[in-house]
Design a protein around this motif. Structure first.
Motif, PDB file in Angstrom:
ATOM      1  N   HIS A  71       0.852  -1.113   0.009  1.00 22.47           N
ATOM      2  CA  HIS A  71       0.020   0.000  -0.025  1.00 22.47           C
ATOM      3  C   HIS A  71       0.674   1.256   0.071  1.00 22.47           C
ATOM      4  O   HIS A  71       1.831   1.331   0.897  1.00 22.47           O
ATOM      5  CB  HIS A  71      -0.889  -0.230   1.208  1.00 22.47           C
ATOM      6  CG  HIS A  71      -1.686   1.314   1.413  1.00 22.47           C
ATOM      7  ND1 HIS A  71      -2.832   1.567   0.700  1.00 22.47           N
ATOM      8  CD2 HIS A  71      -1.363   2.372   2.069  1.00 22.47           C
ATOM      9  CE1 HIS A  71      -3.417   2.583   1.083  1.00 22.47           C
ATOM     10  NE2 HIS A  71      -2.551   3.399   2.033  1.00 22.47           N
ATOM     11  N   VAL A  84      -6.145   2.248   5.904  1.00 18.89           N
ATOM     12  CA  VAL A  84      -6.123   0.923   6.306  1.00 18.89           C
ATOM     13  C   VAL A  84      -7.190   0.290   5.758  1.00 18.89           C
ATOM     14  O   VAL A  84      -6.992  -0.776   5.189  1.00 18.89           O
ATOM     15  CB  VAL A  84      -6.250   0.670   7.991  1.00 18.89           C
ATOM     16  CG1 VAL A  84      -6.393  -0.713   8.236  1.00 18.89           C
ATOM     17  CG2 VAL A  84      -4.712   1.221   8.388  1.00 18.89           C
ATOM     18  N   ASP A  85      -8.333   0.812   5.692  1.00 15.06           N
ATOM     19  CA  ASP A  85      -9.680   0.303   5.163  1.00 15.06           C
ATOM     20  C   ASP A  85      -9.318   0.032   3.566  1.00 15.06           C
ATOM     21  O   ASP A  85      -9.767  -1.040   3.039  1.00 15.06           O
ATOM     22  CB  ASP A  85     -10.840   1.370   5.273  1.00 15.06           C
ATOM     23  CG  ASP A  85     -11.252   1.379   6.651  1.00 15.06           C
ATOM     24  OD1 ASP A  85     -11.007   0.424   7.677  1.00 15.06           O
ATOM     25  OD2 ASP A  85     -12.071   2.325   6.982  1.00 15.06           O
ATOM     26  N   VAL A  88      -7.018  -3.158   3.239  1.00 23.50           N
ATOM     27  CA  VAL A  88      -7.381  -4.395   3.953  1.00 23.50           C
ATOM     28  C   VAL A  88      -8.591  -4.833   2.529  1.00 23.50           C
ATOM     29  O   VAL A  88      -8.503  -6.020   2.495  1.00 23.50           O
ATOM     30  CB  VAL A  88      -7.844  -4.382   5.185  1.00 23.50           C
ATOM     31  CG1 VAL A  88      -8.684  -5.590   5.522  1.00 23.50           C
ATOM     32  CG2 VAL A  88      -6.829  -4.249   6.231  1.00 23.50           C
ATOM     33  N   ARG A  92      -8.163  -8.191   0.863  1.00 27.14           N
ATOM     34  CA  ARG A  92      -9.100  -9.253   1.393  1.00 27.14           C
ATOM     35  C   ARG A  92      -9.398 -10.520   0.642  1.00 27.14           C
ATOM     36  O   ARG A  92      -9.056 -11.585   1.199  1.00 27.14           O
ATOM     37  CB  ARG A  92     -10.445  -8.748   1.722  1.00 27.14           C
ATOM     38  CG  ARG A  92     -11.442  -9.738   2.689  1.00 27.14           C
ATOM     39  CD  ARG A  92     -12.568  -8.923   3.081  1.00 27.14           C
ATOM     40  NE  ARG A  92     -12.656  -7.682   3.536  1.00 27.14           N
ATOM     41  CZ  ARG A  92     -12.303  -7.333   4.845  1.00 27.14           C
ATOM     42  NH1 ARG A  92     -11.727  -8.098   5.571  1.00 27.14           N
ATOM     43  NH2 ARG A  92     -12.200  -6.120   4.995  1.00 27.14           N
ATOM     44  N   LEU A  95      -6.083 -12.998   1.240  1.00 29.23           N
ATOM     45  CA  LEU A  95      -5.462 -13.261   2.512  1.00 29.23           C
ATOM     46  C   LEU A  95      -5.522 -14.630   2.967  1.00 29.23           C
ATOM     47  O   LEU A  95      -4.519 -15.135   3.688  1.00 29.23           O
ATOM     48  CB  LEU A  95      -6.447 -12.454   3.650  1.00 29.23           C
ATOM     49  CG  LEU A  95      -6.411 -11.050   3.569  1.00 29.23           C
ATOM     50  CD1 LEU A  95      -7.220 -10.443   4.893  1.00 29.23           C
ATOM     51  CD2 LEU A  95      -5.014 -10.607   3.766  1.00 29.23           C
ATOM     52  N   LEU A 101       2.883  -8.566   3.463  1.00 29.88           N
ATOM     53  CA  LEU A 101       2.179  -7.248   3.250  1.00 29.88           C
ATOM     54  C   LEU A 101       3.032  -6.068   3.681  1.00 29.88           C
ATOM     55  O   LEU A 101       4.068  -6.195   4.525  1.00 29.88           O
ATOM     56  CB  LEU A 101       0.918  -7.173   4.202  1.00 29.88           C
ATOM     57  CG  LEU A 101       0.030  -8.210   3.979  1.00 29.88           C
ATOM     58  CD1 LEU A 101      -1.091  -8.002   5.322  1.00 29.88           C
ATOM     59  CD2 LEU A 101      -0.555  -8.129   2.838  1.00 29.88           C
ATOM     60  N   VAL A 124      -3.310  -2.923  10.290  1.00 27.57           N
ATOM     61  CA  VAL A 124      -3.180  -4.166   9.438  1.00 27.57           C
ATOM     62  C   VAL A 124      -3.026  -5.421  10.068  1.00 27.57           C
ATOM     63  O   VAL A 124      -3.622  -6.477   9.877  1.00 27.57           O
ATOM     64  CB  VAL A 124      -2.420  -3.881   8.217  1.00 27.57           C
ATOM     65  CG1 VAL A 124      -2.076  -5.056   7.359  1.00 27.57           C
ATOM     66  CG2 VAL A 124      -2.822  -2.580   7.414  1.00 27.57           C
ATOM     67  N   ARG A 127      -6.083  -6.500  11.968  1.00 27.91           N
ATOM     68  CA  ARG A 127      -7.391  -6.912  10.951  1.00 27.91           C
ATOM     69  C   ARG A 127      -6.984  -8.026   9.926  1.00 27.91           C
ATOM     70  O   ARG A 127      -8.082  -8.813   9.594  1.00 27.91           O
ATOM     71  CB  ARG A 127      -7.671  -5.860  10.044  1.00 27.91           C
ATOM     72  CG  ARG A 127      -8.465  -4.812  11.011  1.00 27.91           C
ATOM     73  CD  ARG A 127      -8.819  -3.452  10.140  1.00 27.91           C
ATOM     74  NE  ARG A 127      -9.611  -3.578   9.162  1.00 27.91           N
ATOM     75  CZ  ARG A 127      -9.928  -2.539   8.538  1.00 27.91           C
ATOM     76  NH1 ARG A 127      -9.721  -1.297   8.578  1.00 27.91           N
ATOM     77  NH2 ARG A 127     -10.774  -2.706   7.561  1.00 27.91           N
ATOM     78  N   THR A 128      -5.813  -8.298   9.667  1.00 28.18           N
ATOM     79  CA  THR A 128      -5.527  -9.459   8.852  1.00 28.18           C
ATOM     80  C   THR A 128      -4.760 -10.908   9.496  1.00 28.18           C
ATOM     81  O   THR A 128      -4.672 -11.955   8.824  1.00 28.18           O
ATOM     82  CB  THR A 128      -4.406  -8.893   7.709  1.00 28.18           C
ATOM     83  OG1 THR A 128      -3.231  -8.650   8.508  1.00 28.18           O
ATOM     84  CG2 THR A 128      -5.187  -7.999   7.094  1.00 28.18           C
TER      85      THR A 128
END
Length: 184
Positions: A71, A84-85, A88, A92, A95, A101, A124, A127-128
């Motif tokens: 990113h 972040v949104d 991800v 997604r 993943l 990442l 990140v 969430r991952t």
């Protein structure tokens, strides 16, 4: 914002050979390269998804290379949560492949915004479930106080010495940025 970065000579002992790709290389075919990994640009800033992400990802998986996503951050312009949104959401679908990442840290207006970088990396990871790396120019890693980030996240410091040939046979970075020992 994107360049093919050969990381080591193909077949060189103890080294991996791979590329970082984005829509600037639209139409590039990866299979003939013999790369063992490919890092694909997934997103940038707030709301931008690279239009070639899925093509390069499919090529990477088809050739059996290790997959990574990055990113490209704009911390001087955007809220960390928005970025972040964006990232991800873009990664997604992949993943389950457990990709590497990366946070691409090249916004010169925010080179030393350690808090923003740390918040992004932490969010990140949360969430991952995948611990990301942070990529930056070696000069930024070397001149900044990145220990608060590098204690938990690997720094990928890119160095492009002007005296070395710009070919995969000369991958060594001449800088000695923050070192992280014993990271798991």
């Amino acid at each position: 914002r994107c360049a093919v970065r050969a990381q080591a000579a193909a077949g060189a002992p103890g080294r991996a050979f791979g590329y970082v790709v984005c829509s600037d290389m639209r139409g590039m075919r990866l299979a003939p390269s013999g790369a063992s990994y490919v890092v694909v640009k997934a997103s940038e800033g707030s709301g931008y998804e690279d239009p070639c992400k899925d093509d390069f990802t499919a090529q990477t998986l088809a050739m059996g290379a290790r997959l990574g996503f990055y990113h490209f951050a704009w911390p001087s312009a955007n809220d960390v949560g928005e970025e972040v949104d964006t990232f991800v959401a873009a990664i997604r679908p992949y993943l389950d492949r457990r990709p590497f990442l990366y946070l691409d840290w090249e916004d010169s207006k925010a080179y030393y915004d350690y808090s923003w970088a740390r918040q992004f990396l932490d969010a990140v990871y949360e969430r991952t479930g995948i611990k990301p790396f942070i990529y930056m120019p070696a000069s930024v890693a070397e001149s900044g106080a990145w220990e608060g980030v590098s204690n938990d996240y690997w720094l990928w410091a890119a160095g492009y010495p002007s005296t070395a040939p710009q070919v995969p046979a000369t991958p060594d970075c001449p800088y000695a940025p923050v070192r992280r020992v014993g990271w798991t």
